[in-house]
Design an enzyme around this catalytic site. Structure first.
Site, mmCIF file in Angstrom:
data_model
loop_
_atom_site.group_PDB
_atom_site.id
_atom_site.type_symbol
_atom_site.label_atom_id
_atom_site.label_comp_id
_atom_site.label_asym_id
_atom_site.label_seq_id
_atom_site.Cartn_x
_atom_site.Cartn_y
_atom_site.Cartn_z
ATOM 1 N N CYS A 60 0.828 -1.209 0.000
ATOM 2 C CA CYS A 60 0.000 0.000 0.000
ATOM 3 C C CYS A 60 0.860 1.255 0.000
ATOM 4 O O CYS A 60 1.811 1.355 0.763
ATOM 5 C CB CYS A 60 -0.913 -0.007 1.226
ATOM 6 S SG CYS A 60 -1.866 1.498 1.434
ATOM 7 N N TRP A 61 0.521 2.196 -0.911
ATOM 8 C CA TRP A 61 1.288 3.455 -0.992
ATOM 9 C C TRP A 61 0.709 4.565 -0.136
ATOM 10 O O TRP A 61 1.177 5.688 -0.210
ATOM 11 C CB TRP A 61 1.302 3.978 -2.427
ATOM 12 C CG TRP A 61 1.809 3.051 -3.449
ATOM 13 C CD1 TRP A 61 2.635 1.991 -3.288
ATOM 14 C CD2 TRP A 61 1.508 3.132 -4.848
ATOM 15 N NE1 TRP A 61 2.874 1.392 -4.500
ATOM 16 C CE2 TRP A 61 2.197 2.067 -5.473
ATOM 17 C CE3 TRP A 61 0.738 3.997 -5.636
ATOM 18 C CZ2 TRP A 61 2.123 1.849 -6.842
ATOM 19 C CZ3 TRP A 61 0.668 3.765 -6.997
ATOM 20 C CH2 TRP A 61 1.354 2.707 -7.591
ATOM 21 N N ASP A 62 -0.329 4.291 0.600
ATOM 22 C CA ASP A 62 -1.001 5.326 1.401
ATOM 23 C C ASP A 62 -1.491 6.485 0.546
ATOM 24 O O ASP A 62 -1.429 7.640 0.954
ATOM 25 C CB ASP A 62 -0.062 5.880 2.487
ATOM 26 C CG ASP A 62 0.441 4.775 3.388
ATOM 27 O OD1 ASP A 62 1.661 4.609 3.486
ATOM 28 O OD2 ASP A 62 -0.415 4.066 3.954
#
Lengths: 782, 168, 108
Positions: free
Chosen positions: C46-48
């Protein structure tokens, strides 16, 4: 595409100088003249006579402005007159904006004058913001077929068909049995006149036969529909009759020749069981049932002896064709009327009364047949009311007709057999209106005893065949024990067989008892699917007169879709395909199932089905749906204007979205009645509370509004069925998010408001303002 | 109709309880269910003992509808109820009539509107103290609890039975 | 740190084709489980970006911040308007900051 730069003319009408008395009108007009896109500001003398209007028209003609904002109090008739007049000069009707500052309390003398001034200006700025984004629109005409389909050929269906045919419409009557007439054809006598129901049926059928506009589809059922109101494409499947409708002349030779005798079954609904008791046996070939119209005979193929062709051989007209197969037909109709009627509740399920076990226990329908034929010797006859009805173990509702039906049967029985003693075991006798007379008449007959108390079980009286019944006479508290020669159970009504499949095919919601859901009480025959109407017992148990009423009403309601064209107001939904990600929420939540997929898989509303409530606008998570003339952009622009401060420091600012069916009227009434509405509130009128999208509320808060109120109808009263509940849930979700964001969740609230509840409106706005004051200003006021 | 209150007492009852008939019934769920009854009489019609008693089960439910909890709980019918369940099974309103009778018995006991007889008291005392019944001890306790009347009555009965040849 | 889904709020976008979070995630990480609730399949990837948080129509998704902006208790919450996004940032000490952006791109 060229961007249109709007040019707005603002016209203020102030008869009697009400506005001038409360506001600095000249100052306000001067400020408005400097607003963006405004090319003319003018105070009109009056609109009586066209003197003022022609000056407005002049500006349109010479291109000074291309849209108009009216400020002042205009009633609907005045608005229509103005729009009509100016249309003649080229101004589209949808390029008018009407701003009534008085209904928002801007002229209220009890409020401080600076607040009044600022609020009035704010309201006009809001209207201006929307005016800038208005577009010219024209109503649509969707071609509509002037043919109708009636599903179900009982009394309700026949009456609907007759009403439509007499209005010049073509009708396809679809009936699943071999003949029309339904349950009424099985009755022996009607109340209150105790006439033969066949008389009434024959009358309707004869008039239908005389018309060339009706097409009877017997042995047929609806299997699929497509399209929308004005142009439904319906597929009908037809079971084979095995007899040619054109050739058969009902001479009866085939019946003589047929070797198969079908045993009589006591169950209603089996072939031939509703015909009067006659000496002649039932054969595999015979007249149509329940009424012998269409006159051609019909073969019950499942009873035929294998390889037998006696009827085919015997027929002098060569009308029998035992090789006939099922067919289907596709028709196009403008509206569909569902009149599929009822079936009797299976009384064997009410085990305590021994129906199906003891031969002398009959249902009220079987009693009808008995009364129409030879009566056996009878001395004591019992009638038990509410069998299966009003009972949580069976049908929770009252079946409406059974009390009057029993009274009628007793009356008739006593006519034929004056010495017979009749006992009616009842809980309540429901004979409303003029049927009270029937009740009083029967009650006074000699040998008729009414026992207010229901027996618990029925037992056989030894081997005599008679039935022992015991009950408490609740009015005296005494025990009653009787031996009866015949026991008639007044059974209840359930929606007819096939209702469930039809509901699936037509996607029609049903209520919890399986009857078709209707919009009580204003439009009982309207269903939740535009263009489909429900009438007669398919929507609620009712007697014959009520069914005829209902049928006629349904026909009237459906006329809108049978008149060559369907006029659609241009304020329909528009999906922005650059934003839509096909999540289908609009399709799911539309109360009228008006959306379908277009070729690219985007949701598209069927403009004839759509009722323009705006719930799709509210539910879209990306705010990608708008209603034309009330687009998301327009309302967002209004919200942004509303957020600009007009109150002194410390006073909370409230934005309210009021549904135009109920809440708006309550707010307006509050001002007209001079009630102390807090000046902190500015409202926006919406077609349904469900129109309010969370993004609009988020905008309001983001721009600094302290509190947002959404007011809709009470549960169960929303004009668009679920709009109020949908918006309540969404605003709750938003409140949850606010809480996470360290903002008071009560800044956003949904309330129910009824149309006349002006006092309620004042109370809730007042307490809301108080709570907001305690909460302090919106943390977003950056 | 001897157990039905006299007319003036009835009148007084109505005046007192008509405002909150349900409140008078207290929190017991079974007793409050009586509000749903439509007085159809099916319970009485199926009841094997309904007409052996001065009240029918329907009448008892009616008392409850008026909030006359004591009337209902002290009705002899409540104690004649055989728990055959014919009423519960037939009730179109889904009321558990048999359970209501049991609830009324419990109410009558709780409020001391009925007192158990000396035998029952002895039985109850023994069970709560010992957890079981010792028959000989019970007989003695019962006899002693109403001394000297009880053993004397038994003696009379003994003589009668002996005379009629019912004791071997 | 991966998005956290409130299972009571999540309605699986009525389990239609793809829920909105699945459609919008650039890493194709969000999907529906057996009970038709959304969850992040590969938390490590997840890249936020918070697209899922913004897209969720019922506000069931919360993103947890891994950086020094705050550890676990810190929150960054977007509120979507028609042409605004308002961010609320709450750090580990409970200090609140808010940023409002007018997003010209959303409504041409």
């Amino acid at each position: 595409m060229e961007k249109v730069v709007p040019k707005i003319g603002i016209f203020v009408r102030d008869p009697g100088g009400r506005m001038a008395a409360s506001l600095d009108l000249p100052g306000m007009l001067k400020r408005l003249g400097k607003a963006k896109n405004v090319t003319r500001v003018c105070l009109l003398a009056d609109l009586a006579g066209n003197a003022s209007l022609s000056s407005v028209a002049e500006g349109i003609r010479n291109g000074e402005y291309d849209r108009v904002l009216w400020v002042g109090r205009f009633n609907t008739e005045q608005q229509k007159a103005v729009e009509g007049y100016l249309e003649g000069f080229g101004l589209n009707k949808y390029l008018h904006m009407w701003c009534d500052i008085e209904e928002q309390g801007a002229l209220n003398q009890k409020v401080a004058s600076e607040v009044r001034e600022k609020k009035a200006l704010r309201l006009i700025q809001m209207a201006l913001a929307r005016t800038r984004l208005l577009e010219p629109l024209a109503p649509l005409e969707i071609p509509a077929v002037d043919a109708a389909m009636v599903v179900g050929g009982g009394i309700a269906g026949l009456q609907t068909a007759l009403s439509l045919v007499e209005l010049g419409k073509k009708v396809h009557l679809v009936e699943k049995e071999s003949g029309v007439g339904g349950k009424v054809a099985a009755l022996h006598r009607f109340y209150p006149r105790l006439c033969d129901p066949l008389c009434g049926l024959q009358f309707v059928v004869d008039r239908l036969r005389a018309s060339d506009r009706i097409h009877f589809h017997t042995l047929s059922q609806v299997v699929s529909i497509d399209g929308g109101p004005g142009r439904f494409q319906v597929r009908i499947s037809r079971r084979p009759r095995f007899v040619d409708l054109q050739r058969c002349n009902a001479c009866g030779e085939c019946v003589e020749a047929c070797p198969v005798e079908i045993p009589r079954t006591p169950e209603y609904g089996a072939f031939g069981s509703w015909a009067p008791l006659e000496g002649a046996p039932r054969k595999a070939i015979g007249p149509a049932c329940p009424m012998s119209f269409p006159t051609a005979f019909v073969v019950q193929r499942e009873h035929c002896a294998p390889g037998c062709k006696e009827c085919e051989i015997a027929c002098p007209a060569g009308a029998v064709n035992l090789e006939e197969t099922a067919t289907h037909e596709d028709v196009e109709v403008g509206a569909i009327f569902v009149t599929t009627g009822w079936d009797p509740y299976p009384l064997s399920r009410v085990e305590e009364f021994g129906y199906g076990l003891y031969p002398r226990v009959l249902s009220n329908l079987e009693m009808e047949r008995l009364l129409g034929g030879d009566l056996p010797p009878l001395d004591e006859v019992g009638f038990i009311q509410c069998v299966g009805s009003r009972d949580e173990r069976h049908l929770h509702y009252c079946s409406t007709v059974c009390c009057s039906a029993t009274l009628k049967q007793i009356r008739f029985l006593k006519d034929r057999m004056p010495h017979v003693r009749c006992y009616v075991f009842y809980q309540d006798i429901r004979s409303p209106g003029f049927q009270e007379e029937l009740y009083q008449e029967v009650k006074a007959l000699e040998g008729v005893i009414f026992v207010r108390g229901t027996p618990s079980t029925v037992r056989p009286d030894g081997d005599s065949g008679r039935l022992m019944v015991r009950a408490e006479d609740t009015l005296s508290g005494k025990e009653i024990r009787l031996a009866l020669d015949l026991l008639v159970l007044a059974g209840g009504m359930v929606p007819s067989r096939g209702t469930e499949e039809l509901a699936q095919v037509l996607n029609l919601p049903r209520n919890r008892w399986g009857f078709f859901e209707a919009h009580l009480q204003c439009h009982p025959e309207e269903s939740q699917r535009t263009g489909i109407y429900v009438g007669g017992c398919s929507r609620e148990p009712m007697n014959v007169s009520q069914s005829i009423d209902s049928a006629h009403r349904a026909a009237m309601e459906g006329l809108a879709f049978l008149s060559g064209t369907v006029l659609v107001s241009p304020t329909y939904p528009l999906v922005d395909k650059t934003k839509c990600d096909k999540c289908k929420r609009c399709m799911e939540e539309c109360p009228f199932a008006a959306f379908h997929f277009d070729r690219e898989g985007f949701p598209e509303p069927d403009l004839a089905k759509c009722r323009q409530c705006g719930n799709c606008v509210g539910i879209c998570p990306l705010a990608a749906v708008s209603l034309r003339h009330m687009t998301i952009k327009q309302i967002a622009a209004q919200v942004q204007e509303a957020a600009a401060s007009f109150l002194p420091e410390g006073e909370p600012q409230v934005l309210a979205f009021l549904c135009q069916n109920d809440a708006y009227h309550a707010a307006r009434a509050a001002v007209e009645q001079g009630l102390p509405v807090p000046p902190n509130v500015i409202f926006v009128k919406v077609p349904c509370a469900g129109y309010v999208n969370n993004a609009l509320i988020a905008d309001a808060l983001a721009f600094g509004i302290d509190g947002v109120l959404i007011a809709g109808c009470q549960d169960g009263q929303c004009h668009y069925v679920t709009g109020n509940q949908l918006v309540r849930k969404r605003s709750d979700d938003l409140s949850d998010k606010l809480q996470k964001m360290m903002i008071e969740r009560d800044r956003v609230r949904f309330v129910n408001l009824e149309i006349r509840d002006s006092v309620g409106y004042v109370e809730l706005t007042r307490s809301f303002v108080e709570e907001l004051m305690a909460m302090g200003p919106n943390p977003f006021k950056l | 109709m001897s157990s039905t209150p006299g007319l003036d007492v009835l009148h007084w009852r109505i005046m007192r309880n008509v405002d909150h008939p349900e409140a008078a019934l207290g929190p017991n769920r079974e007793i409050r269910e009586a509000a749903r009854c439509v007085q159809c009489g099916k319970c009485s019609s199926g009841c094997p003992v309904a007409f052996e008693s001065v009240h029918t089960p329907r009448q008892v439910m009616r008392f409850l509808q008026w909030g006359w909890a004591q009337e209902a709980a002290t009705s002899p019918f409540v104690w004649l109820c055989a728990e055959c369940q014919a009423c519960t099974v037939r009730c179109p309103r889904g009321i558990d009539v048999a359970e209501t009778m049991l609830a009324l018995r419990r109410l009558a006991r709780r409020k001391s509107w009925v007192r158990p007889d000396h035998f029952h008291e002895a039985l109850e005392a023994m069970i709560s103290k010992k957890g079981r019944v010792e028959e000989l001890r019970l007989g003695v306790m019962a006899a002693l609890s109403k001394w000297p009347r009880h053993p004397l009555e038994d003696l009379l009965l003994f003589v009668k039975m002996l005379r009629r040849g019912r004791l071997k | 740190m991966p998005p956290k889904v409130d299972r009571e709020k999540c309605d699986g976008c009525k389990a239609q084709q793809e829920p909105l979070c699945e459609q919008v995630c650039p890493g194709d990480l969000m999907t529906l489980d057996d009970e038709k609730k959304a969850y992040c399949r590969m938390p490590r990837d997840c890249w936020d970006c918070m697209s899922c948080t913004k897209a969720c129509p019922v506000g069931a998704i919360e993103t947890r911040i891994p950086y020094q902006l705050g550890y676990h208790p810190a929150k960054l919450i977007p509120m979507m308007g028609t042409n605004t996004i308002t961010w609320t940032c709450i750090d580990i000490n409970g200090k609140v900051e808010r940023f409002r952006y007018i997003n010209r791109g959303r409504l041409d």
